[in-house]
Design a protein around this motif. Sequence first.
Motif, PDB file in Angstrom:
ATOM      1  N   HIS A   4       0.859  -1.181   0.000  1.00  0.00           N
ATOM      2  CA  HIS A   4       0.000   0.000   0.000  1.00  0.00           C
ATOM      3  C   HIS A   4       0.897   1.233   0.000  1.00  0.00           C
ATOM      4  O   HIS A   4       1.673   1.445   0.932  1.00  0.00           O
ATOM      5  N   VAL A   5       0.809   2.041  -1.046  1.00  0.00           N
ATOM      6  CA  VAL A   5       1.634   3.237  -1.167  1.00  0.00           C
ATOM      7  C   VAL A   5       0.731   4.433  -1.441  1.00  0.00           C
ATOM      8  O   VAL A   5       0.060   4.487  -2.474  1.00  0.00           O
ATOM      9  N   ASN A   6       0.679   5.328  -0.480  1.00  0.00           N
ATOM     10  CA  ASN A   6      -0.085   6.578  -0.627  1.00  0.00           C
ATOM     11  C   ASN A   6      -1.526   6.339  -1.056  1.00  0.00           C
ATOM     12  O   ASN A   6      -2.060   7.001  -1.951  1.00  0.00           O
ATOM     13  N   GLY A   7      -2.151   5.357  -0.393  1.00  0.00           N
ATOM     14  CA  GLY A   7      -3.576   5.142  -0.608  1.00  0.00           C
ATOM     15  C   GLY A   7      -3.938   4.125  -1.656  1.00  0.00           C
ATOM     16  O   GLY A   7      -5.123   3.817  -1.838  1.00  0.00           O
ATOM     17  N   GLU A  14       6.731  -2.436  -8.237  1.00  0.00           N
ATOM     18  CA  GLU A  14       6.438  -1.069  -8.647  1.00  0.00           C
ATOM     19  C   GLU A  14       6.268  -0.136  -7.439  1.00  0.00           C
ATOM     20  O   GLU A  14       6.030   1.062  -7.623  1.00  0.00           O
ATOM     21  N   ALA A  15       6.385  -0.682  -6.250  1.00  0.00           N
ATOM     22  CA  ALA A  15       6.166   0.103  -5.024  1.00  0.00           C
ATOM     23  C   ALA A  15       7.428   0.893  -4.698  1.00  0.00           C
ATOM     24  O   ALA A  15       8.391   0.352  -4.159  1.00  0.00           O
ATOM     25  N   THR A  16       7.434   2.164  -5.052  1.00  0.00           N
ATOM     26  CA  THR A  16       8.610   3.004  -4.856  1.00  0.00           C
ATOM     27  C   THR A  16       8.218   4.334  -4.241  1.00  0.00           C
ATOM     28  O   THR A  16       7.050   4.729  -4.252  1.00  0.00           O
ATOM     29  N   VAL A  17       9.213   5.027  -3.689  1.00  0.00           N
ATOM     30  CA  VAL A  17       9.024   6.401  -3.226  1.00  0.00           C
ATOM     31  C   VAL A  17      10.081   7.270  -3.895  1.00  0.00           C
ATOM     32  O   VAL A  17      11.095   6.772  -4.388  1.00  0.00           O
ATOM     33  N   ALA A  77      -5.379  -8.487   2.904  1.00  0.00           N
ATOM     34  CA  ALA A  77      -6.337  -9.183   2.048  1.00  0.00           C
ATOM     35  C   ALA A  77      -5.810  -9.336   0.627  1.00  0.00           C
ATOM     36  O   ALA A  77      -5.969 -10.393   0.001  1.00  0.00           O
ATOM     37  N   ALA A  78      -5.167  -8.301   0.096  1.00  0.00           N
ATOM     38  CA  ALA A  78      -4.658  -8.350  -1.276  1.00  0.00           C
ATOM     39  C   ALA A  78      -3.596  -9.434  -1.444  1.00  0.00           C
ATOM     40  O   ALA A  78      -3.427  -9.988  -2.537  1.00  0.00           O
ATOM     41  N   ASN A  79      -2.881  -9.741  -0.348  1.00  0.00           N
ATOM     42  CA  ASN A  79      -1.836 -10.763  -0.394  1.00  0.00           C
ATOM     43  C   ASN A  79      -2.285 -12.090   0.204  1.00  0.00           C
ATOM     44  O   ASN A  79      -1.468 -13.001   0.356  1.00  0.00           O
ATOM     45  N   ASP A  80      -3.585 -12.163   0.534  1.00  0.00           N
ATOM     46  CA  ASP A  80      -4.167 -13.387   1.088  1.00  0.00           C
ATOM     47  C   ASP A  80      -3.373 -13.871   2.298  1.00  0.00           C
ATOM     48  O   ASP A  80      -3.036 -15.055   2.422  1.00  0.00           O
ATOM     49  N   VAL A 109       2.922   7.478   2.790  1.00  0.00           N
ATOM     50  CA  VAL A 109       2.429   6.453   3.710  1.00  0.00           C
ATOM     51  C   VAL A 109       2.535   5.095   3.022  1.00  0.00           C
ATOM     52  O   VAL A 109       1.961   4.886   1.943  1.00  0.00           O
ATOM     53  N   VAL A 110       3.276   4.184   3.641  1.00  0.00           N
ATOM     54  CA  VAL A 110       3.544   2.882   3.034  1.00  0.00           C
ATOM     55  C   VAL A 110       3.193   1.762   4.019  1.00  0.00           C
ATOM     56  O   VAL A 110       3.516   1.846   5.212  1.00  0.00           O
ATOM     57  N   VAL A 111       2.542   0.726   3.517  1.00  0.00           N
ATOM     58  CA  VAL A 111       2.263  -0.485   4.299  1.00  0.00           C
ATOM     59  C   VAL A 111       2.885  -1.660   3.566  1.00  0.00           C
ATOM     60  O   VAL A 111       2.577  -1.908   2.391  1.00  0.00           O
ATOM     61  N   ILE A 112       3.769  -2.368   4.237  1.00  0.00           N
ATOM     62  CA  ILE A 112       4.445  -3.546   3.689  1.00  0.00           C
ATOM     63  C   ILE A 112       4.079  -4.754   4.547  1.00  0.00           C
ATOM     64  O   ILE A 112       4.031  -4.659   5.783  1.00  0.00           O
ATOM     65  N   VAL A 113       3.829  -5.893   3.924  1.00  0.00           N
ATOM     66  CA  VAL A 113       3.522  -7.116   4.659  1.00  0.00           C
ATOM     67  C   VAL A 113       4.394  -8.258   4.160  1.00  0.00           C
ATOM     68  O   VAL A 113       4.879  -8.239   3.029  1.00  0.00           O
ATOM     69  N   LYS A 114       4.566  -9.247   5.015  1.00  0.00           N
ATOM     70  CA  LYS A 114       5.343 -10.437   4.670  1.00  0.00           C
ATOM     71  C   LYS A 114       4.796 -11.599   5.479  1.00  0.00           C
ATOM     72  O   LYS A 114       4.502 -11.450   6.671  1.00  0.00           O
ATOM     73  N   GLY A 115       4.644 -12.743   4.865  1.00  0.00           N
ATOM     74  CA  GLY A 115       4.066 -13.889   5.544  1.00  0.00           C
ATOM     75  C   GLY A 115       4.932 -14.422   6.669  1.00  0.00           C
ATOM     76  O   GLY A 115       6.164 -14.451   6.567  1.00  0.00           O
ATOM     77  N   LEU A 116       4.276 -14.829   7.765  1.00  0.00           N
ATOM     78  CA  LEU A 116       4.947 -15.443   8.909  1.00  0.00           C
ATOM     79  C   LEU A 116       4.182 -16.703   9.319  1.00  0.00           C
ATOM     80  O   LEU A 116       3.028 -16.897   8.911  1.00  0.00           O
ATOM     81  N   PRO A 117       4.782 -17.551  10.155  1.00  0.00           N
ATOM     82  CA  PRO A 117       4.054 -18.731  10.633  1.00  0.00           C
ATOM     83  C   PRO A 117       2.886 -18.333  11.539  1.00  0.00           C
ATOM     84  O   PRO A 117       2.819 -17.213  12.054  1.00  0.00           O
ATOM     85  N   ARG A 118       1.992 -19.265  11.747  1.00  0.00           N
ATOM     86  CA  ARG A 118       0.877 -19.061  12.665  1.00  0.00           C
ATOM     87  C   ARG A 118       1.397 -18.815  14.067  1.00  0.00           C
ATOM     88  O   ARG A 118       2.406 -19.381  14.486  1.00  0.00           O
ATOM     89  N   GLY A 119       0.712 -17.944  14.795  1.00  0.00           N
ATOM     90  CA  GLY A 119       1.049 -17.721  16.196  1.00  0.00           C
ATOM     91  C   GLY A 119       0.110 -18.481  17.109  1.00  0.00           C
ATOM     92  O   GLY A 119      -0.607 -19.387  16.689  1.00  0.00           O
TER      93      GLY A 119
END
Length: 290
Positions: A4-7, A14-17, A77-80, A109-119
């Motif tokens: 998520h980059v600037n809304g 392609e996610a750059t600043v 959600a976009a990355n399931d 404003v940037v939101v980055i996600v990365k998969g992790l194991p279940r907690g």
Amino acid sequence: MQYHVNGDLVPGDEATVSVSDRGFQYGDAAFETLRAYGGEPFEWAAHRERLQRTAETLGFGDAVPDDLRERVDETLAANDLDEAYVRLSVTRGVQPGKLTPDEDVEPTVVVIVKGLPRGGRDGESVWDEPADVQTVKTRRIPGEALPADAKTHNYLNGILGRLELRRAATEEFSADECLMRDVDGTVVEGATSNLFFVTENGLRTPSEDLDLLPGVTRSVVMDLAREEEFPVETGHYSVDAVREADEAFLTNSTWEIRPVATVDGIDVGAGPMTKLLTRLFDERVEERHY
């Protein structure tokens, strides 16, 4: 991956600043790292509040968007992803190349996600082994120079500490985390973690009047300990106090609770309190997110 980059959701490649962004040029930015369990951010209110405090310290408190939580949900959600590392960054944005910032702010404003194991109770740790910790010469920047409770893009202090570990590493041994002190020699924290240790008198952790960043996971662990009526003390401690502890562990959002195996080559290890607090932490995550 999509970020998520600037809304807007943008493919990862392609996610750059802008190179003129003040977060890139000067570290003029606030950020938070948190975990999502079962599709929801853990301790969202605490992370959101700390991000706001950092932005206010930097003078752009109004730049933190009201819909930040929605942006996080959209990115997951976009990355399931239900189980994820989440990083939020809010910079002062693109401004002319001068040190003094403009009063008007159009933030990045940037939101980055990365998969992790279940907690939770049925989860698995992101770390493979308990941490070997090593004291470094790099001292924590005094709060009078750079507010210690502001989580900014300027992480050079911790990077220098980690570089010391790299230089000291051998084929036989490489420490996982550095133990940092303030300019007076008092133990403060790790490069990316808070420290706890256990003595016959109970649970100990460096005090917030020192130059440390009070972590969200740190706060949760202290609450869990107090709910169990464990003695919890915050104070000023020497390296020797940690080396001589009965148990020790580190906390941060990604590691959760990570036992300390050794401090400067001296065996410390986990114990009954570390194991109990880990179980209680897992149960809290399980109850709230699964």
